[in-house]
Structures are given as C-alpha cells and as structure tokens.
Design an enzyme around this catalytic site. Structure first.
Site, mmCIF file in Angstrom:
data_model
loop_
_atom_site.group_PDB
_atom_site.id
_atom_site.type_symbol
_atom_site.label_atom_id
_atom_site.label_comp_id
_atom_site.label_asym_id
_atom_site.label_seq_id
_atom_site.Cartn_x
_atom_site.Cartn_y
_atom_site.Cartn_z
ATOM 1 N N SER A 89 72.401 49.664 -22.794
ATOM 2 C CA SER A 89 73.861 49.592 -22.667
ATOM 3 C C SER A 89 74.498 49.090 -23.957
ATOM 4 C CB SER A 89 74.241 48.642 -21.530
ATOM 5 O OG SER A 89 73.578 49.014 -20.357
HETATM 6 C C1 LIG Z 1 72.526 51.674 -18.333
HETATM 7 S S1 LIG Z 1 70.866 51.455 -17.862
HETATM 8 C C2 LIG Z 1 70.621 49.714 -17.908
HETATM 9 C C3 LIG Z 1 70.547 49.136 -19.271
HETATM 10 C C4 LIG Z 1 69.707 47.933 -19.412
HETATM 11 N N1 LIG Z 1 69.946 46.853 -18.509
HETATM 12 C C5 LIG Z 1 69.688 47.421 -20.840
HETATM 13 O O1 LIG Z 1 68.954 46.492 -21.052
HETATM 14 O O2 LIG Z 1 70.371 47.948 -21.704
HETATM 15 C C6 LIG Z 1 70.941 51.728 -16.129
HETATM 16 C C7 LIG Z 1 69.609 51.612 -15.467
HETATM 17 O O3 LIG Z 1 69.829 51.452 -14.078
HETATM 18 C C8 LIG Z 1 68.774 52.072 -13.408
HETATM 19 N N2 LIG Z 1 69.167 52.337 -12.035
HETATM 20 C C9 LIG Z 1 69.982 53.313 -11.554
HETATM 21 N N3 LIG Z 1 70.095 53.214 -10.227
HETATM 22 C C10 LIG Z 1 69.357 52.148 -9.850
HETATM 23 C C11 LIG Z 1 69.074 51.544 -8.600
HETATM 24 N N4 LIG Z 1 69.584 52.046 -7.471
HETATM 25 N N5 LIG Z 1 68.281 50.456 -8.578
HETATM 26 C C12 LIG Z 1 67.744 49.954 -9.725
HETATM 27 N N6 LIG Z 1 67.963 50.490 -10.929
HETATM 28 C C13 LIG Z 1 68.758 51.573 -11.002
HETATM 29 C C14 LIG Z 1 68.497 53.324 -14.223
HETATM 30 O O4 LIG Z 1 67.201 53.839 -13.981
HETATM 31 C C15 LIG Z 1 68.716 52.830 -15.639
HETATM 32 O O5 LIG Z 1 67.523 52.459 -16.235
#
Ligand SMILES: C[S@@+](CC[C@H](N)C(=O)[O-])C[C@H]1O[C@@H](n2cnc3c(N)ncnc32)[C@H](O)[C@@H]1O
Length: 373
Positions: A89
């Site tokens: 992010s």
């Molecule tokens: C924008 S990324 C997160 C960025 C991260 N926290 C970082 O360190 O930059 C969003 C993440 O949320 C995860 N995700 C989406 N839906 C989810 C869910 N229902 N439960 C857990 N993780 C989920 C995706 O697989 C993705 O890896």
C-alpha cells in the site's frame, strides 16, 4: 557520463521526511519504524504507475529503488483478468492508519489483516515487537512469500491464512486491529475480538475509520479526513470483485425508465463518492462518456439494478434506470444532507456500529442515517 546513484537508506530517509512534511507521520515511534524497515525487501518486483503508464520494476533495474521509495502503492500480484489482487500500500496511507492505532494495552497482540507483501506487518513488528503482531491474508501464496520477506528483514510476527472477515479467533483478544483491504461493513468478528478500549482502523468504502470499542461490542469513531480506497476484500483467493469498467458497455446502452431529477451536488466530487459508497456498499459506481457527455453510472450486479445519470449542467439531470432497486433514490438523501450541512469533509462524519451490527452514520449532533446492512 557519470550516473549518480542514491542509496536505499538515503531514499528511505527522504521518504520519511516527506511523510512527516505531509502530516502523515506524526509520532517518534512510527517515524522510527518507517526509518528502520527497508521497503525494498518486501517488493523485489512490482508494477507501479509513473505518469500514466504502468511500469514493472525488478530488483536491480534502473530506477527500481527510486520507485520503491516513491510513496506509491506497488502492485505485486494480478489475477487472470488483469485485476490487481495484492500490493504494497501507499506509505502515506499506511502511516495515517498506523498513527491512528490506539491499542487497549501494552501486552495484547495487534491484528494486521491483509498481509500482502508484509511491509505493514514489519512496521507493526518494529513498533510493538514481533511477538505482539498477528498478520493474516486470504491468499496462502502471499502469506508464504511475506514470511520470507519478514524473515529477511529480521521480523517474525505470527502469520496466518484465512478470510479476515472472521478476524483471527485463535489469538484473540487483540489490543487493536488494522485492515488494509477495503470493506463495506465492519464484520462482527472484529468487534468481538478487539478488547474494550482498543480500536479498529480500516478502509470502509472510500473512507478511513478509527473505531474505539466500548461496552458489549459497541464501536464508535470518526472518519479520518483522507479519502482512500484500498483493494477490496476477496472472500477466497480466486475471487476478486470485477472492476467497475466491466459494467461500462452494458450501462452505456441499457434501456429503462426515464426520469427528471434535481442533482443536490456535483457527482464527481470526492465526498459524494464517499457517502455513496457508505450508503450502498454493494453498488459499483463508474463514470463514462456517452455521446460526448459525462455520465455517472450505478450498478448493483446481484439484482441487475442500474442507474445512468446525465447531468445537464444546471443542477438537473436525466435519470435512466432499470431493475428492482432504485439506486439513485437510495443514495440521494445522504447527498442532500451533505449539501445542506455546507459540504463538510469526511472527518465531520462519525460511524457507530451497534452491538447487533447495525451501522449508523452521524454528522454533528443532529443528523443521523441508518446505513443498510
Ligand atoms: C493492499 S494489500 C495490503 C498491503 C499490505 N498490508 C502492505 O503491507 O502493504 C491487500 C491485501 O489484502 C488481502 N485480502 C483481500 N481480501 C482479504 C480477506 N478477506 N482477508 C484477508 N486478506 C484479504 C489481499 O490478498 C492483499 O494481499
């Protein structure tokens, strides 16, 4: 010709200075975390937008380190339709969110939902200690890669795989919870698993909310001033929501009932989008050009309801609509309320999640809206 290269440490120092200057980083503790964690260890390859074109970088490519520290979100995974399913992010968004965390105690763990490449889990581990961080992603392959990245950076939080909508009951209660993927409503499990006095920091619709837990699972708090939308939740790894553009062709050509409406606000402003997403979390919003005119579209894919709004520039619009739900009439009251209140920013709004899961939006002392489930 001599090429001047700037070290990762120097680029990181500059990014931190920028985050402080922009007001995203405010505290000594979080500043130390951003200074300490090398972002490049979490994103050995990624795609990012420079100007308008997406560019893919790999470790060692010219410009790679500069792109790592450019305060941008870096896409690290796509599905077979070309929709991004994971990213690191944008550092400014992460800084705003972690600064809003207010754990209930110095000992309870903090739950990080949406591990992705693991950078945020590393920041949390630096700040609270790895033994106090539990991180979870729905995608097992991402969790495995994040474990390697975290180990390389010297952090060892607890990594788990599963749908974050269930929280992570095995390690509850938590002092605080942060979720870095987009949701429409706060899952019950989050309120159950966060201790009284702790908080939940999450992206709901196009807003960032910090909700403090009171008695019996009551959670209340204000939106942060920043408008932001993260990748939306996937219930399973192979299940990314279709992007808005999927509906453009159908919406442009759909035939339905025609109505004349008054437009309380210009629909392309950030706040109408923020309020629209809160009132209709299951509705996709898009803007498109039809016959050289700007048109706004709302689509509820499950019921095949749609609305096409063509503004005339004089505060009125033509509304074409079809399907069982009247999508425009559902969202209009929140937009009128915002207009009447003098168009305040997102942080004028508060959200209350009641013990039975009902969500209620408030503006000042007098205006309240029950948000549909
Ligand atoms: C924008 S990324 C997160 C960025 C991260 N926290 C970082 O360190 O930059 C969003 C993440 O949320 C995860 N995700 C989406 N839906 C989810 C869910 N229902 N439960 C857990 N993780 C989920 C995706 O697989 C993705 O890896």
């Amino acid at each position: 010709m001599t090429t001047v290269t700037t070290s990762a440490d120097e680029l990181r120092r500059r990014m931190v200075e920028q985050l402080i200057h922009d007001g995203a980083l405010r505290s000594r503790e979080w500043r130390a975390a951003f200074e300490a964690v090398p972002r490049e260890l979490f994103v050995p390859s990624f795609t990012t937008r420079t100007a308008s074109e997406p560019v893919t970088y790999r470790e060692g490519d010219p410009g790679y380190l500069e792109a790592v520290y450019a305060n941008s979100s870096l896409n690290t995974q796509y599905d077979e339709h070309g929709t991004a399913t994971s990213s690191s992010s944008q550092p400014a968004m992460m800084a705003l969110m972690v600064e809003a965390l207010a754990p209930a105690s110095d000992t309870l763990p903090v739950l990080d939902l949406g591990t992705g490449p693991g950078y945020n889990a590393a920041l949390l581990s630096h700040r609270y200690g790895s033994q106090r961080v539990v991180t979870r992603d729905v995608d097992p392959a991402l969790v495995a890669t994040a474990a390697d990245h975290l180990a390389a950076a010297g952090y060892a939080p607890t990594l788990t795989v599963g749908d974050g909508a269930e929280g992570c009951p095995e390690h509850a209660p938590y002092g605080a919870l942060i979720a870095t993927y987009g949701i429409g409503r706060i899952p019950d499990a989050w309120r159950v698993q966060v201790a009284r006095g702790g908080n939940i920091v999450a992206n709901i619709g196009n807003g960032l909310i910090s909700l403090t837990l009171g008695d019996h699972g009551l959670a209340t708090g204000r939106f942060l001033p920043t408008i932001a939308a993260f990748m939306t939740a996937r219930a399973t790894p192979g299940n990314a929501p279709a992007p808005a553009r999927t509906y453009a062709g159908k919406l442009a050509n759909a035939d339905g009932d025609m109505h004349e409406i008054e437009l309380p606000v210009a629909l392309d402003e950030e706040m109408p989008r923020f309020l629209g997403a809160l009132s209709q979390p299951d509705v996709v919003e898009l803007s498109l050009i039809v016959e050289e005119r700007k048109v706004y579209g709302l689509v509820h894919p499950d019921s095949e309801s749609w609305a096409r709004i063509t503004p005339r520039g004089d505060g009125t619009a033509r509304l074409d609509r079809g399907g069982p739900r009247d999508l425009w009439t559902e969202r209009a009251p929140l937009l009128r309320g915002w207009n009447k209140a003098g168009k305040p920013s997102a942080d004028a709004y508060s959200l209350t999640v009641h013990p039975d899961g009902r969500h209620e939006l408030t503006l000042g002392d007098a205006r309240r809206w029950a948000l549909p489930a």
